[in-house]
Design an enzyme around this catalytic site. Structure first.
Site, PDB file in Angstrom:
ATOM      1  N   ASP A   1     -57.156 -87.459  39.406  1.00 23.89           N
ATOM      2  CA  ASP A   1     -57.670 -86.088  39.338  1.00 23.89           C
ATOM      3  C   ASP A   1     -57.825 -85.585  37.912  1.00 23.89           C
ATOM      4  O   ASP A   1     -58.585 -84.649  37.671  1.00 23.89           O
ATOM      5  CB  ASP A   1     -56.735 -85.139  40.097  1.00 23.89           C
TER       6      ASP A   1
ATOM      7  N   HIS B   1     -47.762 -89.598  40.218  1.00 24.26           N
ATOM      8  CA  HIS B   1     -48.283 -90.171  41.455  1.00 24.26           C
ATOM      9  C   HIS B   1     -47.130 -90.787  42.218  1.00 24.26           C
ATOM     10  O   HIS B   1     -46.229 -91.372  41.616  1.00 24.26           O
ATOM     11  CB  HIS B   1     -49.338 -91.244  41.147  1.00 24.26           C
TER      12      HIS B   1
HETATM   13  N1  ACO Z   1     -45.765 -82.644  35.680  1.00 24.29           N
HETATM   14  C1  ACO Z   1     -44.510 -82.594  35.194  1.00 24.29           C
HETATM   15  N2  ACO Z   1     -43.487 -83.277  35.719  1.00 24.29           N
HETATM   16  C2  ACO Z   1     -43.755 -84.059  36.777  1.00 24.29           C
HETATM   17  C3  ACO Z   1     -45.030 -84.169  37.330  1.00 24.29           C
HETATM   18  C4  ACO Z   1     -46.069 -83.416  36.722  1.00 24.29           C
HETATM   19  N3  ACO Z   1     -47.316 -83.459  37.215  1.00 24.29           N
HETATM   20  N4  ACO Z   1     -44.990 -84.980  38.393  1.00 24.29           N
HETATM   21  C5  ACO Z   1     -43.726 -85.381  38.515  1.00 24.29           C
HETATM   22  N5  ACO Z   1     -42.970 -84.824  37.546  1.00 24.29           N
HETATM   23  C6  ACO Z   1     -41.531 -85.014  37.339  1.00 24.29           C
HETATM   24  C7  ACO Z   1     -40.758 -84.329  38.462  1.00 24.29           C
HETATM   25  O1  ACO Z   1     -40.480 -82.989  38.144  1.00 24.29           O
HETATM   26  C8  ACO Z   1     -39.516 -85.189  38.535  1.00 24.29           C
HETATM   27  O2  ACO Z   1     -38.700 -84.848  37.445  1.00 24.29           O
HETATM   28  P1  ACO Z   1     -37.078 -84.898  37.594  1.00 24.29           P
HETATM   29  O3  ACO Z   1     -36.763 -86.319  37.905  1.00 24.29           O
HETATM   30  O4  ACO Z   1     -36.607 -84.441  36.257  1.00 24.29           O
HETATM   31  O5  ACO Z   1     -36.739 -83.962  38.713  1.00 24.29           O
HETATM   32  C9  ACO Z   1     -40.049 -86.596  38.262  1.00 24.29           C
HETATM   33  O6  ACO Z   1     -41.243 -86.399  37.483  1.00 24.29           O
HETATM   34  C10 ACO Z   1     -40.393 -87.391  39.532  1.00 24.29           C
HETATM   35  O7  ACO Z   1     -41.344 -86.657  40.286  1.00 24.29           O
HETATM   36  P2  ACO Z   1     -41.368 -86.541  41.878  1.00 24.29           P
HETATM   37  O8  ACO Z   1     -41.733 -85.135  42.257  1.00 24.29           O
HETATM   38  O9  ACO Z   1     -40.112 -87.109  42.466  1.00 24.29           O
HETATM   39  O10 ACO Z   1     -42.540 -87.499  42.238  1.00 24.29           O
HETATM   40  P3  ACO Z   1     -43.241 -87.592  43.670  1.00 24.29           P
HETATM   41  O11 ACO Z   1     -43.592 -89.010  43.870  1.00 24.29           O
HETATM   42  O12 ACO Z   1     -42.462 -86.941  44.755  1.00 24.29           O
HETATM   43  O13 ACO Z   1     -44.538 -86.687  43.457  1.00 24.29           O
HETATM   44  C11 ACO Z   1     -46.702 -85.977  42.943  1.00 24.29           C
HETATM   45  C12 ACO Z   1     -45.789 -87.189  43.143  1.00 24.29           C
HETATM   46  C13 ACO Z   1     -46.630 -85.057  44.176  1.00 24.29           C
HETATM   47  C14 ACO Z   1     -48.149 -86.470  42.827  1.00 24.29           C
HETATM   48  C15 ACO Z   1     -46.256 -85.225  41.680  1.00 24.29           C
HETATM   49  O14 ACO Z   1     -46.301 -86.086  40.556  1.00 24.29           O
HETATM   50  C16 ACO Z   1     -47.084 -83.974  41.422  1.00 24.29           C
HETATM   51  O15 ACO Z   1     -46.822 -82.929  42.036  1.00 24.29           O
HETATM   52  N6  ACO Z   1     -48.124 -84.061  40.523  1.00 24.29           N
HETATM   53  C17 ACO Z   1     -48.969 -82.938  40.241  1.00 24.29           C
HETATM   54  C18 ACO Z   1     -50.019 -82.764  41.317  1.00 24.29           C
HETATM   55  C19 ACO Z   1     -51.101 -83.814  41.266  1.00 24.29           C
HETATM   56  O16 ACO Z   1     -51.675 -84.112  40.217  1.00 24.29           O
HETATM   57  N7  ACO Z   1     -51.412 -84.359  42.456  1.00 24.29           N
HETATM   58  C20 ACO Z   1     -52.465 -85.377  42.602  1.00 24.29           C
HETATM   59  C21 ACO Z   1     -51.866 -86.698  42.968  1.00 24.29           C
HETATM   60  S1  ACO Z   1     -53.109 -87.942  43.032  1.00 24.29           S
HETATM   61  C22 ACO Z   1     -53.921 -87.656  44.471  1.00 24.29           C
HETATM   62  O17 ACO Z   1     -53.421 -87.167  45.433  1.00 24.29           O
HETATM   63  C23 ACO Z   1     -55.298 -88.031  44.482  1.00 24.29           C
END
Ligand code: ACO
Length: 383
Positions: free
Chosen positions: A320, A266
């Site tokens: 979610d 998140h």
């Molecule tokens: N699975 C595996 N790795 C993850 C996940 C995940 N779901 N989410 C983040 N990471 C990792 C990233 O790859 C990154 O790794 P790195 O530092 O080695 O490159 C690190 O964690 C940081 O992640 P960011 O992408 O910088 O986090 P950001 O704040 O930009 O993204 C987001 C948040 C978009 C929600 C992301 O976690 C994601 O895509 N999650 C999956 C989709 C999801 O469940 N969305 C629902 C969100 S809740 C809502 O909207 C109601």
């Protein structure tokens, strides 16, 4: 005293460090995993409130007295029906249309049948907010019936939003437990700070466009798999894995390929999402009651692996993750999950539109131009 120089624009990709609005609706402490609506913690609301009461709280920034809640519910119920011409528009949509596309179109088309669509007074906006809250479930249920070749079920003004939605969708009276489960999910999803779809709604309404345009923008934004679309993808993942014995290989494979595991992570929470905390216990109960405990057990195993592998990065289950199992256990189609999220968040979106207009300023950030300069225009024949 000389006025201080304006601070220079700075880059903030994803606007993660930008405060673009003030709100009195929800408070999030991402480090501690806290969510409050108007100061009340989400756990208390999920346990004790109803969706209608929660929306009243968000829109009025206080809990209603009994008579006020009764009047509010009556006003919502009086707006359940949609114009007969909207029925024809629903029937004109291809049955293969994904429901979130249908919802975006149908929310937008409500404006054509509202004489106040372009009236931007606070009173008119409250009336439109109420109409959107009341009619969104009707639109979703109507489209679902249409695509399945079933006749529409008229809304029932004697019951609340969650129960009435399940009634219009299935044409059968839901059990009290089913209605309550959905109602709790609606409470949990109603508002969440300046999330992507709420921001989109505020940007639209800040141009002094109209609330229907703002909610249409928000529906389109929620649809994305990085936002509201994740709940459907969580369920698709669980069904694809199929068996608890396959969970470890599946998740480890995804992580090794640097793929996202949907329902985790998140932008704001770097601790456990409190909504997921509540839903985790709740989903177990619903899954047990409906014979879906295998899905819950698989979810728990995924969570264990993710905790071991990526919790150091602040990646925990988000709302979610367990809402997917809950909706599935309620017998809801996978591609309706995000629509149900929208049905709840319309309360938050509309509240934010009202709040934005109370102290409005056009929202207009800057872009950093990174292209070339001084390029000569070449006539088309010479290219
Ligand atoms: N699975 C595996 N790795 C993850 C996940 C995940 N779901 N989410 C983040 N990471 C990792 C990233 O790859 C990154 O790794 P790195 O530092 O080695 O490159 C690190 O964690 C940081 O992640 P960011 O992408 O910088 O986090 P950001 O704040 O930009 O993204 C987001 C948040 C978009 C929600 C992301 O976690 C994601 O895509 N999650 C999956 C989709 C999801 O469940 N969305 C629902 C969100 S809740 C809502 O909207 C109601």
């Amino acid at each position: 005293m000389t006025p201080s120089a304006p601070s220079l624009p700075f880059r903030d990709k994803g606007l993660a460090n930008t405060v673009a609005a003030e709100t009195q609706m929800s408070f999030i402490d991402g480090a501690k995993g806290v969510l409050e609506y108007v100061g009340i913690d989400i756990d208390s609301l999920a346990r004790q409130s109803t969706f209608e009461e929660t929306v009243f709280l968000l829109w009025n920034r206080r809990l209603p007295k009994a008579a006020e809640l009764q009047a509010f519910c009556a006003s919502v119920r009086s707006e359940y029906e949609v114009d007969a011409r909207v029925h024809d528009i629903v029937r004109a949509l291809p049955r293969s249309t994904p429901p979130m596309h249908a919802l975006r179109t149908l929310v937008s088309c409500l404006a054509h049948f509202d004489r106040e669509a372009d009236e931007n007074s606070p009173e008119a906006n409250r009336r439109k907010a109420l109409r959107l809250l009341a009619k969104t479930p009707t639109l979703i249920a109507m489209f679902d019936r249409h695509r399945k070749g079933k006749p529409f079920i008229a809304p029932d003004r004697s019951i609340g939003i969650a129960e009435n939605f399940l009634w219009m969708l299935n044409g059968a009276r839901p059990t009290e437990a089913m209605s309550r489960a959905l109602d709790i999910c609606l409470v949990l999803h109603a508002d969440h700070g300046l999330n992507a779809s709420t921001f989109a709604a505020r940007v639209t309404v800040a141009t002094l466009s109209d609330m229907y345009s703002a909610i249409t923008t928000a529906v389109g934004t929620l649809k994305g798999p990085l936002h509201g679309g994740a709940n459907q993808e969580v369920m698709e993942m669980l069904l694809e894995i199929g068996d608890i014995s396959k969970v470890d290989d599946y998740i480890m494979g995804k992580l090794s390929r640097k793929e996202l595991v949907m329902g985790f992570g998140h932008r704001v929470y770097k601790a456990y999402d409190p909504r997921a905390g509540f839903l985790k216990t709740f989903a177990k109960q619903v899954a047990t009651d409906t014979g879906n405990i295998t899905l819950y057990d698989m979810s728990r195993r995924i969570e264990e692996i993710m905790a071991r592998e990526v919790s150091a990065k602040g990646i925990y289950p988000n709302v979610d993750f367990y809402s997917a199992t809950t909706y599935y256990s309620l017998g809801l189609d996978l591609d309706l999950f995000t629509c149900i999220f929208a049905m709840s968040r319309v309360g938050g979106w509309a509240g934010h539109c009202i709040e934005q207009l109370e102290a409005n300023r056009l929202i207009r950030p800057q872009a950093d131009y990174v292209g070339p300069h001084g390029v000569k225009y070449v006539a088309i024949a010479q290219r």
